[in-house]
Structure formats: C-alpha cells, structure tokens
Write a protein that holds these residues in place. Structure first.
Motif, PDB file in Angstrom:
ATOM      1  N   LEU A 117      42.951  35.834  44.970  1.00 53.65           N
ATOM      2  CA  LEU A 117      42.504  35.928  43.592  1.00 53.65           C
ATOM      3  C   LEU A 117      41.144  36.931  43.795  1.00 53.65           C
ATOM      4  N   SER A 118      40.465  37.011  44.709  1.00 55.17           N
ATOM      5  CA  SER A 118      39.148  37.900  44.757  1.00 55.17           C
ATOM      6  C   SER A 118      39.780  39.379  45.112  1.00 55.17           C
ATOM      7  N   GLU A 177      35.923  45.133  45.573  1.00 54.38           N
ATOM      8  CA  GLU A 177      36.237  46.325  44.122  1.00 54.38           C
ATOM      9  C   GLU A 177      34.766  46.080  43.454  1.00 54.38           C
ATOM     10  N   GLY A 178      33.757  45.393  43.824  1.00 51.33           N
ATOM     11  CA  GLY A 178      32.463  45.276  43.235  1.00 51.33           C
ATOM     12  C   GLY A 178      32.056  44.499  42.206  1.00 51.33           C
ATOM     13  N   HIS A 179      33.090  43.408  42.024  1.00 48.97           N
ATOM     14  CA  HIS A 179      32.960  42.258  41.207  1.00 48.97           C
ATOM     15  C   HIS A 179      32.342  41.058  41.941  1.00 48.97           C
ATOM     16  N   GLU A 180      31.351  40.436  41.037  1.00 50.67           N
ATOM     17  CA  GLU A 180      30.748  39.260  41.795  1.00 50.67           C
ATOM     18  C   GLU A 180      31.918  38.279  41.977  1.00 50.67           C
ATOM     19  N   LEU A 181      31.904  37.701  43.057  1.00 46.37           N
ATOM     20  CA  LEU A 181      32.974  37.009  43.802  1.00 46.37           C
ATOM     21  C   LEU A 181      33.290  35.628  42.715  1.00 46.37           C
ATOM     22  N   THR A 182      32.556  34.843  42.313  1.00 49.06           N
ATOM     23  CA  THR A 182      32.770  33.701  41.596  1.00 49.06           C
ATOM     24  C   THR A 182      33.724  34.099  40.560  1.00 49.06           C
ATOM     25  N   PHE A 183      33.143  35.015  39.677  1.00 49.82           N
ATOM     26  CA  PHE A 183      33.534  35.524  38.154  1.00 49.82           C
ATOM     27  C   PHE A 183      35.070  36.135  38.623  1.00 49.82           C
ATOM     28  N   ALA A 184      35.035  36.698  39.966  1.00 46.76           N
ATOM     29  CA  ALA A 184      36.522  37.502  40.094  1.00 46.76           C
ATOM     30  C   ALA A 184      37.477  36.571  40.572  1.00 46.76           C
TER      31      ALA A 184
END
Length: 303
Positions: free
Chosen positions: A74-75, A113-120
């Motif tokens: 999912l990340s 992809e440049g997203h914060e890992l927990t939120f992603a």
C-alpha cells in the motif's frame, strides 16, 4: 439490533473477503475469524513469507480454511492496480482496509512517490485500493468496504495544509491523523455511494484498546509477555480487537455509514454500533479530505 455472538458467526460460504495486513495483528485475527465462516479469505500483504506463515497458522485452527495471498504494498501507490488486476475473482464481497504502520521513534520518511510513509500506507494506499476494487465490489450482491480506524483517530486534529506532516512530524500524531483521514474517507465514501445508487456499503470499525500483551498465542505469533492487572480490565487482545471489523463484514443488519467498536467505553468488549459524532460527522471536513486525497493520488474512487 439483535445480539451478535462473536463465537458463533454466520456462515459465508461462497463469499470472498480481502483483509489488508492479514498476516499480522488485528488483520490476522480478522482473517482467522472470517476463514471460520467458510468464506474465501485473501490476505493482502507485501511479504509472501509472512503471509504463508499466517495461512499455515490459520489452517492449524481452521483445517478447511480457503485462503490465498494477494501481494500488496500500500505504500507503493503505482503498484496497487497491478495487485488488483492479479485477482482471479469475478467479484469481491468485502474488503477490510486494516493494514497500517506506526513508525515510533523514527524520523519522517517518504515513499518513492514522495508521500509521507505513514499517511501513504494507512490512508492513500487504501484510497487507491478501493478505487481499483470498486468494479469487483459492485459485482457482488451487496459489497462492503470496511475501514478499520482507531480510537486515537477520533480525537486527532487534521491540518489540511500539511497532511503529509512536512512541517511538524511526530510519529504518534501522524499515525492518529492518518487514521482520522481514513475514517472520514469511509464516511464520505458511503455518502457518495448512496448518492450514486450503489449497492456497496462503506462501514467504519475500530478495535478499541488492543494490546499484544493481552493477545492469545498463535503458531504465527508466539505468546507475548503477559501484561498484568489492571490492563485486562480496561483493554483487550487483538483477537477481540478484530471483532468489530468481522461484524461489519458479516452482520446483515449493518448499514452503510455506521461505525462499530467495542462495547465497554469503546475500549474493550463485544462489538456494537457507535454514534458517529464530532469530527467524524463533519461532512465538510470529509469532503475536503476526499478532494485532497484525489489530488495526491490522481484517482476518484466512485467514478
């Protein structure tokens, strides 16, 4: 609503359920309990060895369990579609959006992809997953999207200008915010599904206070160090933490837009329907989270 017996679940022969993060923790116990109903249960996991160990563990308790592993990270948002495309099923009766990470005592991390890992992982990945699963859910008689939120998410404060925690990253707060975003998404999803005349329901659950130290051992999960009194009076193990999600999947009385959690102060006990209030009932906030999620992922779930 009639009494729900967590130890005598209704049969679900012929149905197919996907549990993300089904190889460990609450996801494992949700998969184990659902497997006991005769349904086919898919364990969404990025680690094949851990998924295999979980399936072996479930079969030691449910010998005739119908299980399969769905490779799913999912990340990595770009990989989610190919995971869904690999499903060999004409329909999906429910997905339990359970997988999540809490990166305690670690610095802020980003995905490729440049997203914060927990939120992603906790929110954006499930947002994209549900988008790609929707045709399979619509093909079921009454598909369900069951989103596992968190007790701590109820009291979180979202900064819509900093959903990725670039300015102020604190692991536990980032986790709580991601779970609040998940729950708001799930309620907004149900509103949109109802407006579209869909047969798919979106339901929220949360496990209350579920601790490893109160969780019974399984072959895939050795017995943890036991926590002494009084934690057992206030909290519960992860097998009980799975009960609200399992009820949200199976109970024919469940309706879209509802939330299920533990009976005793929302922390422990058998699952019951809870009132949806406060931030969770804020339709404007939910719509803004939805719009932000579309902007970050490029997908629109109910199109």
């Amino acid at each position: 609503m009639s009494h729900w017996d967590v130890h005598h679940l209704p049969r679900a022969d012929g149905k197919t359920f996907l549990v993300t993060g089904g190889n460990a923790g609450i996801g494992y116990f949700a998969a184990e309990q659902l497997a006991g109903t005769g349904a086919t249960v898919l364990l969404g996991s990025r680690d094949a060895a851990k998924a295999d160990a979980a399936m072996t563990s479930i079969r030691s308790l449910v010998p005739d369990a119908k299980l399969a592993h769905l490779p799913l990270d999912l990340s990595d948002l770009s990989s989610v579609k190919s995971s869904v495309d690999s499903l060999e099923a004409g329909r999906l009766d429910a997905v339990v959006c359970n997988a999540g990470v809490l990166l305690e005592n670690q610095p802020r991390r980003e995905t490729a992809e440049g997203h914060e890992l927990t939120f992603a992982t906790n929110h954006l990945g499930h947002f994209v997953l549900v988008h790609h699963l929707m045709p399979l859910l619509e093909a079921a008689d009454a598909g369900r999207v069951v989103t596992t939120g968190s007790f701590v998410g109820k009291s979180a404060e979202l900064d819509l200008d900093d959903l990725q925690s670039k300015r102020d990253h604190q692991p536990k707060r980032t986790y709580a915010r991601s779970k609040l975003a998940q729950m708001l998404f799930a309620f907004e999803l149900d509103r949109r599904l109802r407006a579209a005349g869909s047969t798919v329901l979106s339901v929220v659950d949360h496990p209350g206070g579920a601790l490893d130290s109160l969780t019974p051992a399984r072959p895939a999960h050795p017995a943890p160090e036991r926590r002494k009194f009084p934690a057992g009076l206030l909290l519960q193990g992860k097998e009980a933490g799975a009960w609200p999600a399992v009820r949200a999947v199976l109970d024919p009385a469940v309706r879209g837009g509802e939330m299920y959690g533990p009976r005793v102060f929302g922390l422990r006990g058998e699952p019951r329907r809870e009132p949806v209030r406060g931030k969770l009932a804020d339709t404007e906030l939910a719509a803004r989270v939805w719009a932000a999620s579309v902007g970050l992922t490029g997908v629109e779930v109910t199109q």
